[in-house]
Motif scaffolding. Structure first.
Motif, short mmCIF file in Angstrom:
data_model
loop_
_atom_site.label_atom_id
_atom_site.label_comp_id
_atom_site.label_asym_id
_atom_site.label_seq_id
_atom_site.Cartn_x
_atom_site.Cartn_y
_atom_site.Cartn_z
N ALA A 26 0.84 -1.20 0.00
CA ALA A 26 0.00 0.00 0.00
C ALA A 26 0.87 1.25 0.00
CB ALA A 26 -0.92 0.01 1.21
N ASP A 27 0.44 2.28 -0.74
CA ASP A 27 1.11 3.57 -0.70
C ASP A 27 0.80 4.29 0.61
OD1 ASP A 27 1.99 3.12 -3.28
OD2 ASP A 27 0.33 4.22 -4.20
N GLU A 28 -0.49 4.26 0.99
CA GLU A 28 -0.95 4.90 2.22
C GLU A 28 -1.97 3.97 2.87
OE1 GLU A 28 -1.13 9.63 1.62
OE2 GLU A 28 -2.53 8.52 0.34
N ALA A 29 -2.16 4.15 4.17
CA ALA A 29 -3.15 3.33 4.87
C ALA A 29 -3.58 4.04 6.15
CB ALA A 29 -2.58 1.95 5.21
N ASP A 30 -4.81 3.81 6.53
CA ASP A 30 -5.25 4.18 7.87
C ASP A 30 -6.04 3.02 8.46
OD1 ASP A 30 -7.71 4.47 6.61
OD2 ASP A 30 -7.79 6.63 6.82
N ALA A 31 -6.09 2.99 9.77
CA ALA A 31 -6.72 1.87 10.46
C ALA A 31 -7.53 2.39 11.64
CB ALA A 31 -5.67 0.87 10.95
N ILE A 32 -8.61 1.72 11.91
CA ILE A 32 -9.46 2.08 13.03
C ILE A 32 -9.76 0.82 13.84
CG2 ILE A 32 -11.56 1.83 11.64
CD1 ILE A 32 -12.76 4.15 13.24
N GLY A 56 -16.78 -6.75 22.52
CA GLY A 56 -15.91 -7.23 21.47
C GLY A 56 -15.05 -6.13 20.90
N ILE A 57 -14.23 -6.50 19.96
CA ILE A 57 -13.33 -5.57 19.27
C ILE A 57 -13.57 -5.70 17.77
CG2 ILE A 57 -10.91 -5.04 18.73
CD1 ILE A 57 -10.14 -5.98 21.49
N ASP A 58 -13.63 -4.58 17.09
CA ASP A 58 -13.74 -4.54 15.64
C ASP A 58 -12.59 -3.73 15.08
OD1 ASP A 58 -16.24 -5.96 15.16
OD2 ASP A 58 -17.19 -4.27 16.18
N ILE A 59 -12.05 -4.17 13.97
CA ILE A 59 -10.93 -3.47 13.34
C ILE A 59 -11.24 -3.23 11.87
CG2 ILE A 59 -9.12 -4.22 14.92
CD1 ILE A 59 -8.48 -6.51 13.03
N GLY A 60 -10.73 -2.13 11.34
CA GLY A 60 -10.93 -1.81 9.94
C GLY A 60 -9.67 -1.23 9.35
N LEU A 61 -9.43 -1.53 8.09
CA LEU A 61 -8.24 -1.05 7.39
C LEU A 61 -8.64 -0.47 6.04
CD1 LEU A 61 -5.09 -0.93 7.05
CD2 LEU A 61 -5.28 -3.22 6.01
N ARG A 62 -8.12 0.72 5.75
CA ARG A 62 -8.27 1.31 4.43
C ARG A 62 -6.88 1.45 3.81
NH1 ARG A 62 -9.56 7.36 2.41
NH2 ARG A 62 -8.54 7.87 4.39
N VAL A 63 -6.72 0.98 2.60
CA VAL A 63 -5.46 1.13 1.89
C VAL A 63 -5.68 1.97 0.65
CG1 VAL A 63 -4.61 -1.09 2.75
CG2 VAL A 63 -5.70 -0.97 0.50
N ILE A 64 -4.65 2.72 0.26
CA ILE A 64 -4.69 3.56 -0.93
C ILE A 64 -3.48 3.21 -1.78
CG2 ILE A 64 -4.69 5.93 -1.80
CD1 ILE A 64 -5.92 6.74 0.93
N LEU A 65 -3.74 2.96 -3.05
CA LEU A 65 -2.68 2.50 -3.95
C LEU A 65 -2.91 3.13 -5.32
CD1 LEU A 65 -0.27 0.49 -4.39
CD2 LEU A 65 -1.99 -1.21 -5.03
N GLY A 66 -2.07 4.09 -5.68
CA GLY A 66 -2.19 4.72 -6.99
C GLY A 66 -3.54 5.35 -7.25
N GLY A 67 -4.12 6.03 -6.25
CA GLY A 67 -5.41 6.66 -6.41
C GLY A 67 -6.59 5.72 -6.29
N ARG A 68 -6.33 4.47 -5.94
CA ARG A 68 -7.38 3.49 -5.73
C ARG A 68 -7.44 3.18 -4.24
NH1 ARG A 68 -4.68 1.94 -10.53
NH2 ARG A 68 -6.12 1.53 -12.29
N SER A 348 -15.94 1.01 6.10
CA SER A 348 -16.18 1.95 5.01
C SER A 348 -15.20 3.10 5.06
CB SER A 348 -17.62 2.47 5.07
OG SER A 348 -17.84 3.13 6.31
N PRO A 349 -14.98 3.76 3.93
CA PRO A 349 -14.08 4.91 3.92
C PRO A 349 -14.74 6.12 4.56
CG PRO A 349 -15.05 4.63 1.76
CD PRO A 349 -15.49 3.44 2.58
N PRO A 350 -13.99 7.18 4.83
CA PRO A 350 -14.59 8.39 5.41
C PRO A 350 -15.64 9.00 4.50
CG PRO A 350 -12.18 8.45 5.55
CD PRO A 350 -12.53 7.30 4.66
N SER A 351 -16.60 9.67 5.11
CA SER A 351 -17.60 10.44 4.37
C SER A 351 -18.00 11.62 5.25
CB SER A 351 -18.82 9.57 4.05
OG SER A 351 -19.42 9.11 5.25
N PRO A 352 -18.56 12.69 4.67
CA PRO A 352 -18.89 13.87 5.48
C PRO A 352 -20.10 13.64 6.39
CG PRO A 352 -18.69 14.40 3.13
CD PRO A 352 -18.76 12.93 3.23
#
Length: 455
Positions: A26-32, A56-68, A348-352
């Protein structure tokens, strides 16, 4: 596990997810990562009907790769799962469409260490979760108070709940912070009448701090009084009449405005306010403000879902629309700056999104507005909705009370109200009953000339 132990565990999980994403390409990533414990009890006829504990515990990962970008989530926190999540997310991202507006915040945009401190916001009362017998007692007291109201035939249910939750957000741009929340709630539902003449209503409140809650007796009594007031409900006449949205439901009108100024809708061109920036959208003198940093409020937060510091802002000032609600991606699409309004979950990714929105209150009491309306409808509950997001055309099912000669005459149900949101918002008259403790604080609102479809 203590609150501090939970925070450090979540921080380690997010760090591990980002490291795994980097290793997977991944070029960039964030995790929650979120953890929580919830207790709830429900009573009926003086006895326990249902009790539930969930944690319980829930985890999420967003990866960004070349604008995707791609998002994955899980509830298993093993090292193997973290590695598999990262590999799967990167593989998904490679197949996603390119969006040049996607990307993490620049480090200069991120909230500083001092800004991420949730202590001043008092989002966690610091108390241990109550034991089930204590919640049971609260629910039984609420039910008893509802049943004590003359005319209540039965209490459908009464409940009490408590939640402790913690969240941690980290990203490859260097952001890493989290905070905890507590929540306490009591509610009651009462019934009057029998068979086809049966009517029901409810009351419920939730607070971050248990000590801020009304007593169970207050909540149960209000549920009973609201229910009894609905005895003998019938359809209202059909025609064009003024409508008073009770403060219980007035926030739904403003929520439609908030949806129309959401950056996602504006960027898609699907907002009925898409061309109204800087234009009048509310009656003269009205403000619509947002303050994500109000202490002890459930929607408050020190930073948004992308690590930007939250701050108060004016959505509408002196009736004129000041700006859109933006996260980083929608801000880039529109050539603007983020309003630190990103919200997100683990999958899910961020949204306003907004938090702690307040509409300017008026000077008249609801009773004075009812006298002024002469003949019309007071709406206290709503169901179903047909809203055209592009034109603002509005139609909803409603129930409440019919007004004749400036006085409530009888309860009504099974009617439909309709209008156009642009016109409705410009014709609003606000009462002075601004509620507290809600994420959307809106007083009762009188709207002239709406269509009522009843008999």
């Amino acid at each position: 596990m203590t609150r501090s132990d939970s925070a450090s565990d979540l921080a380690r999980l997010t760090d591990a997810l980002i490291a795994a994403a980097r290793a997977a390409g991944a070029d960039e990533a964030d995790a929650i990562a979120t953890s929580g414990t919830a207790l709830s009890v429900e009573v009926r006829q003086g006895a326990l009907e249902h009790a539930e504990r969930a944690e319980g515990i829930d985890i999420g990962l967003r990866v960004i790769l070349g604008g995707r970008q791609a998002c994955v989530s899980a509830s298993d926190t093993s090292d193997r799962t973290l590695a598999e999540m990262a590999e799967r997310a990167v593989a998904m991202a490679r197949e996603a469409p390119v969006d040049d507006h996607v990307g993490l915040a620049h480090p200069d945009q991120l909230a500083s260490d001092g800004d991420t401190d949730a202590g001043p916001l008092q989002l966690d009362d610091g108390q241990p979760l109550p034991e089930p017998p204590a919640l049971l007692e609260l629910a039984l007291r609420a039910e008893a108070a509802a049943l004590a109201v003359k005319g209540v035939s039965m209490a459908e249910s009464a409940s009490a709940s408590a939640v402790q939750r913690r969240i941690w957000l980290a990203a490859s741009n260097g952001f890493s912070a989290g905070y905890g929340r507590s929540s306490h709630g009591i509610s009651a539902v009462a019934i009057t009448g029998e068979g086809l003449g049966m009517e029901r209503d409810w009351a419920g409140e939730s607070r971050v701090w248990a000590e801020d809650l009304p007593t169970p007796e207050e909540i149960g009594r209000l549920a009973g009084e609201r229910t009894v007031a609905r005895q003998g409900a019938r359809k209202p006449p059909t025609g064009a009449f003024p409508i008073l949205y009770d403060e219980r439901v007035a926030g739904t009108l403003i929520s439609h405005l908030l949806g129309a100024v959401n950056g996602s809708a504006v960027a898609r061109g699907s907002s009925w306010l898409r061309n109204d920036l800087g234009q009048q959208v509310l009656p003269a003198g009205m403000n619509l403000t947002e303050d994500p940093r109000r202490p002890r409020h459930s929607a408050s937060r020190p930073f948004d879902g992308e690590g930007l510091r939250t701050a108060p802002r004016l959505i509408v000032e002196a009736a004129e629309l000041q700006g859109w609600t933006l996260d980083l991606a929608t801000a880039r699409k529109l050539g603007m700056a983020s309003t630190a309004s990103a919200v997100r979950g683990t999958s899910s990714p961020p949204s306003p999104g907004t938090s702690n929105v307040t509409l300017t209150a008026g000077e008249a009491t609801p009773e004075e507005l009812i006298r002024e309306m002469g003949r019309g409808l007071v709406v206290t509950s709503m169901l179903g909705a047909s809203i055209n997001a592009t034109t603002g055309d509005y139609s909803r099912g409603a129930a409440g009370f019919w007004v004749e000669n400036g006085q409530i005459a009888y309860p009504v149900n099974e009617c439909t109200i309709a209008g156009n949101l642009r016109e409705m918002l410009m014709l609003m008259v606000a009462a002075n009953d601004l509620p507290d403790w809600r994420s959307l604080r809106v007083p009762s609102l009188l709207v002239e000339g709406m269509t009522v479809a009843g008999e």
